[in-house]
Design a protein around this motif. Structure first.
Motif, mmCIF file in Angstrom:
data_model
loop_
_atom_site.group_PDB
_atom_site.id
_atom_site.type_symbol
_atom_site.label_atom_id
_atom_site.label_comp_id
_atom_site.label_asym_id
_atom_site.label_seq_id
_atom_site.Cartn_x
_atom_site.Cartn_y
_atom_site.Cartn_z
ATOM 1 N N ARG A 1 -36.312 21.681 -18.165
ATOM 2 C CA ARG A 1 -37.549 22.271 -17.646
ATOM 3 C C ARG A 1 -37.947 23.498 -18.470
ATOM 4 O O ARG A 1 -39.131 23.799 -18.614
ATOM 5 C CB ARG A 1 -37.373 22.678 -16.171
ATOM 6 N N ASP A 2 -36.949 24.218 -19.005
ATOM 7 C CA ASP A 2 -37.255 25.413 -19.807
ATOM 8 C C ASP A 2 -37.754 25.059 -21.201
ATOM 9 O O ASP A 2 -38.356 25.885 -21.860
ATOM 10 C CB ASP A 2 -35.997 26.295 -19.938
ATOM 11 N N ARG B 1 -38.985 21.618 -22.230
ATOM 12 C CA ARG B 1 -39.814 20.428 -22.393
ATOM 13 C C ARG B 1 -41.268 20.774 -22.728
ATOM 14 O O ARG B 1 -41.963 19.971 -23.361
ATOM 15 C CB ARG B 1 -39.737 19.596 -21.120
ATOM 16 N N SER B 2 -41.735 21.939 -22.313
ATOM 17 C CA SER B 2 -43.145 22.283 -22.524
ATOM 18 C C SER B 2 -43.508 22.425 -24.006
ATOM 19 O O SER B 2 -44.679 22.505 -24.340
ATOM 20 C CB SER B 2 -43.496 23.578 -21.790
ATOM 21 N N GLN C 1 -59.700 19.004 -13.490
ATOM 22 C CA GLN C 1 -58.473 19.236 -12.703
ATOM 23 C C GLN C 1 -57.246 18.686 -13.414
ATOM 24 O O GLN C 1 -56.177 19.289 -13.384
ATOM 25 C CB GLN C 1 -58.589 18.575 -11.322
ATOM 26 N N GLU D 1 -54.236 21.605 -13.984
ATOM 27 C CA GLU D 1 -53.072 21.579 -13.096
ATOM 28 C C GLU D 1 -51.788 22.133 -13.745
ATOM 29 O O GLU D 1 -51.185 23.066 -13.222
ATOM 30 C CB GLU D 1 -52.856 20.123 -12.670
ATOM 31 N N ALA D 2 -51.403 21.556 -14.877
ATOM 32 C CA ALA D 2 -50.113 21.940 -15.473
ATOM 33 C C ALA D 2 -50.112 23.375 -16.020
ATOM 34 O O ALA D 2 -49.164 24.115 -15.782
ATOM 35 C CB ALA D 2 -49.712 20.935 -16.549
ATOM 36 N N LYS E 1 -49.648 25.542 -12.868
ATOM 37 C CA LYS E 1 -48.399 25.414 -12.109
ATOM 38 C C LYS E 1 -47.165 25.605 -12.968
ATOM 39 O O LYS E 1 -46.152 26.107 -12.509
ATOM 40 C CB LYS E 1 -48.343 24.029 -11.447
ATOM 41 N N VAL E 2 -47.245 25.178 -14.223
ATOM 42 C CA VAL E 2 -46.048 25.224 -15.062
ATOM 43 C C VAL E 2 -46.031 26.478 -15.933
ATOM 44 O O VAL E 2 -45.021 27.154 -16.047
ATOM 45 C CB VAL E 2 -45.943 23.953 -15.930
ATOM 46 N N ARG F 1 -55.603 17.193 -21.917
ATOM 47 C CA ARG F 1 -54.603 17.593 -20.919
ATOM 48 C C ARG F 1 -53.275 17.955 -21.582
ATOM 49 O O ARG F 1 -52.638 18.952 -21.223
ATOM 50 C CB ARG F 1 -54.387 16.440 -19.921
ATOM 51 N N ALA F 2 -52.875 17.160 -22.570
ATOM 52 C CA ALA F 2 -51.619 17.448 -23.259
ATOM 53 C C ALA F 2 -51.743 18.741 -24.083
ATOM 54 O O ALA F 2 -50.832 19.571 -24.103
ATOM 55 C CB ALA F 2 -51.222 16.274 -24.148
ATOM 56 N N MET G 1 -51.243 22.440 -22.630
ATOM 57 C CA MET G 1 -49.913 23.041 -22.502
ATOM 58 C C MET G 1 -49.483 23.728 -23.791
ATOM 59 O O MET G 1 -48.373 24.247 -23.884
ATOM 60 C CB MET G 1 -48.887 21.974 -22.123
ATOM 61 N N ARG H 1 -43.765 14.282 -15.808
ATOM 62 C CA ARG H 1 -42.596 14.776 -16.530
ATOM 63 C C ARG H 1 -43.032 15.367 -17.882
ATOM 64 O O ARG H 1 -42.568 16.427 -18.281
ATOM 65 C CB ARG H 1 -41.608 13.628 -16.734
ATOM 66 N N ALA H 2 -43.955 14.685 -18.536
ATOM 67 C CA ALA H 2 -44.436 15.177 -19.826
ATOM 68 C C ALA H 2 -45.149 16.518 -19.657
ATOM 69 O O ALA H 2 -45.151 17.343 -20.569
ATOM 70 C CB ALA H 2 -45.364 14.151 -20.474
ATOM 71 N N LEU H 3 -45.763 16.738 -18.504
ATOM 72 C CA LEU H 3 -46.434 18.025 -18.250
ATOM 73 C C LEU H 3 -45.478 19.033 -17.623
ATOM 74 O O LEU H 3 -45.872 20.140 -17.266
ATOM 75 C CB LEU H 3 -47.647 17.814 -17.341
ATOM 76 N N ASN H 4 -44.222 18.609 -17.453
ATOM 77 C CA ASN H 4 -43.161 19.500 -16.987
ATOM 78 C C ASN H 4 -43.324 19.939 -15.536
ATOM 79 O O ASN H 4 -42.934 21.051 -15.164
ATOM 80 C CB ASN H 4 -43.074 20.728 -17.906
ATOM 81 N N PHE H 5 -43.905 19.084 -14.697
ATOM 82 C CA PHE H 5 -43.966 19.385 -13.266
ATOM 83 C C PHE H 5 -42.570 19.266 -12.655
ATOM 84 O O PHE H 5 -41.772 18.438 -13.079
ATOM 85 C CB PHE H 5 -44.863 18.371 -12.532
ATOM 86 N N TYR I 1 -43.234 19.143 -6.886
ATOM 87 C CA TYR I 1 -44.667 19.227 -7.170
ATOM 88 C C TYR I 1 -45.240 17.851 -7.531
ATOM 89 O O TYR I 1 -46.354 17.514 -7.149
ATOM 90 C CB TYR I 1 -44.908 20.227 -8.315
ATOM 91 N N ARG J 1 -48.319 16.734 -5.283
ATOM 92 C CA ARG J 1 -49.660 16.811 -5.855
ATOM 93 C C ARG J 1 -50.110 15.500 -6.494
ATOM 94 O O ARG J 1 -51.300 15.259 -6.624
ATOM 95 C CB ARG J 1 -49.673 17.943 -6.909
#
Lengths: 268, 224
Positions: A97-98, A100-101, A120, A124-125, A128-129, A173-174, A177, B124-128, B132, B136
């Motif tokens: 999670r730390d 992957r972005s 939206q 979103e990401a 939230k992320v 969207r990609a 990030m 997963r690719a957007l790291n949610f 969440y 969502r």
């Protein structure tokens, strides 16, 4: 299993490194001790017959799937593994999670969220992320929707967009990030022929004006040839041959590459 | 040939309406319990422990494969012999909640599986986070898929409530039985039972269809 020792990747070294990566499903080996370096700002195309492991390269890099052996490094740090003593062990979900972005992915089937508008989907990401405020995230999303030519459709749900338009939103969207490397998985394969061009144009501009690091799995040989810094031909989970587009397409050395190019170019 | 008597109809109407209230209460509370039990049973089949998943799965199959009436009698008449004494109402709510909870767990499971794998991968690719992703992305898409099945079981439970008469819950059927026994007139009470079920079921079913369409529209589907 022996302890894996992390490689030191120098500053300015490759952005992505696959070091002896193996991925198998039961008896089927999809990636077979793959070694692949992707440099900063490089545009690499991956071609090859189906079942050669080319999509798997992107999926394990996106951490959608785990690998069985070897290590993937991104930005100088191990991605699939985390430090344990002097060696490495498989990464936990929290560790992933730390990190992957740093990687963004665009899918063959777009995978937009159907219950959200284009805007939206892009907001979103980052909120939230990455923790952006709504205003910041919307500014960023609008800039990107403009970049892909979709700002006028920002309030439309995906069901009201054509495949090409959906894919352009998915690219925005990609990008929202701010990934260090973008993975494009057969992004035009699900599109009607007449809208493929609009998506390719977006990728062209990302490459030429924004010099984004990209890894693209594609069947569009002409496009791969035009846009890539390097083309890798995959066969049975390995890179059978790689080189500049001119080398690979005009003067292939490997028998498999020749056969594949013959078959593909004949079909067109 | 027996003739329909309106004066008798109006005479028994207050008792029938009071019983209708009990029927609606039984169906409503039973449904709410089933909705929650269904959720627990669905989650119970998706735990990290394979043993728990299999046990819950088998329990669900067992309950689904036996008739509601048998379960009802078991809880009300047999369980007391093992020291578990429940009132008629509590037995009814427990049995309906469990029985239809197993069906609803299948509805939820199907709805979750109806959300394309690509949606999970995009998250997963957007790291949610997983939580969440569910809240969502997955649940909002699973809900419209589950809605028709959930609606069917609401009407389904309502229509099964006459079974509760057999253990003495004072719902519509039980009241009609009692009126018949008191007055020897069965035509009006039973006709009214059927009619009351009809005038509640039909608009409910129609309302549910409209709700499904509205939810689908709110989700951005234009083709409905």
């Amino acid at each position: 299993m022996d302890t894996i020792h992390p490689q030191k990747i120098a500053q300015g070294g490759p952005l992505v490194r696959f070091a002896d990566v193996t991925k198998s499903y039961g008896d089927l080996t999809v990636l077979d001790r793959l070694n692949l370096d992707i440099e900063q700002n490089e545009m690499v195309s991956i071609i090859g017959p189906s079942g050669s492991g080319k999509t798997t390269v992107l999926r394990v890099l996106m951490t959608l799937e785990t690998i069985n052996d070897g290590v993937i490094y991104v930005d100088g740090e191990p991605l699939t593994h985390m430090p344990k003593g002097t060696g490495l062990e498989f990464a936990s979900e929290k560790y992933l999670r730390d990190r992957r972005s740093k990687i963004g992915m665009v899918f063959q089937q777009f995978n937009l969220f159907p219950h959200m508008t284009a805007l939206q989907n892009c907001v979103e990401a980052p909120m939230k992320v990455l923790g952006l405020s709504r205003d910041q995230a919307e500014d960023r999303a609008l800039d990107l929707l403009k970049l892909v030519g979709m700002e006028e459709k920002k309030d439309h749900h995906p069901s009201r967009l054509s495949g090409g338009q959906q894919q352009r939103v998915a690219i925005a969207r990609a990008l929202a990030m701010r990934p260090k490397v973008m993975l494009l998985d057969e992004v035009t394969s699900a599109l009607d022929p007449e809208v493929i061009g609009e998506v390719l144009n977006v990728i062209r501009s990302l490459n030429s004006e924004h010099s984004l690091t990209m890894i693209m799995v594609t069947h569009q040989m002409g496009f791969a040839r035009e846009i890539s810094d390097r083309v890798c031909f995959f066969y049975e989970g390995k890179i059978a041959e790689q080189g500049t587009p001119d080398q690979l397409f005009d003067d292939p050395q490997n028998e498999r590459t020749k056969q594949f190019l013959h078959a593909v170019l004949d079909a067109n | 040939m027996m003739e329909w008597r309106w004066d008798f109809t109006f005479e028994i109407l207050p008792r029938m309406l009071w019983a209708t209230g009990n029927t609606l209460l039984a169906a409503g509370v039973g449904y709410l319990i089933a909705v929650v039990v269904g959720l627990v049973l669905m989650l119970g089949q998706r735990t990290p422990s394979r043993i728990i998943n299999v046990l819950v799965r088998e329990a669900v199959e067992f309950i689904r494969s036996t008739p509601l009436l048998v379960q009802l009698f078991f809880v009300f008449f047999v369980a007391p012999q093992f020291g578990i004494k429940l009132s008629a109402w509590n037995s009814a709510m427990l049995t309906i909640g469990l029985h239809f909870g197993t069906y609803l767990s299948e509805v939820y499971r199907g709805a979750l599986e109806g959300v394309p794998k690509g949606q999970w991968e995009a998250c997963r690719a957007l790291n949610f986070s997983t939580a969440y992703t569910y809240r969502r992305v997955v649940l909002p898409q699973a809900f419209p898929i589950a809605l028709p099945g959930m609606g069917n079981y609401l009407v389904g439970i309502f229509k099964e409530t006459p079974l509760l008469a057999t253990i003495g819950v004072a719902e519509l059927m039980h009241t009609a039985n009692a009126l018949g026994a008191e007055t020897y007139r069965y035509l009006e009470p039973y006709t009214m039972v059927g009619f009351i079920f009809l005038i509640i079921s039909l608009p409910t079913a129609m309302g549910l269809r409209r709700l499904e369409a509205a939810v689908s529209r709110a989700q951005g589907n234009t083709h409905l």
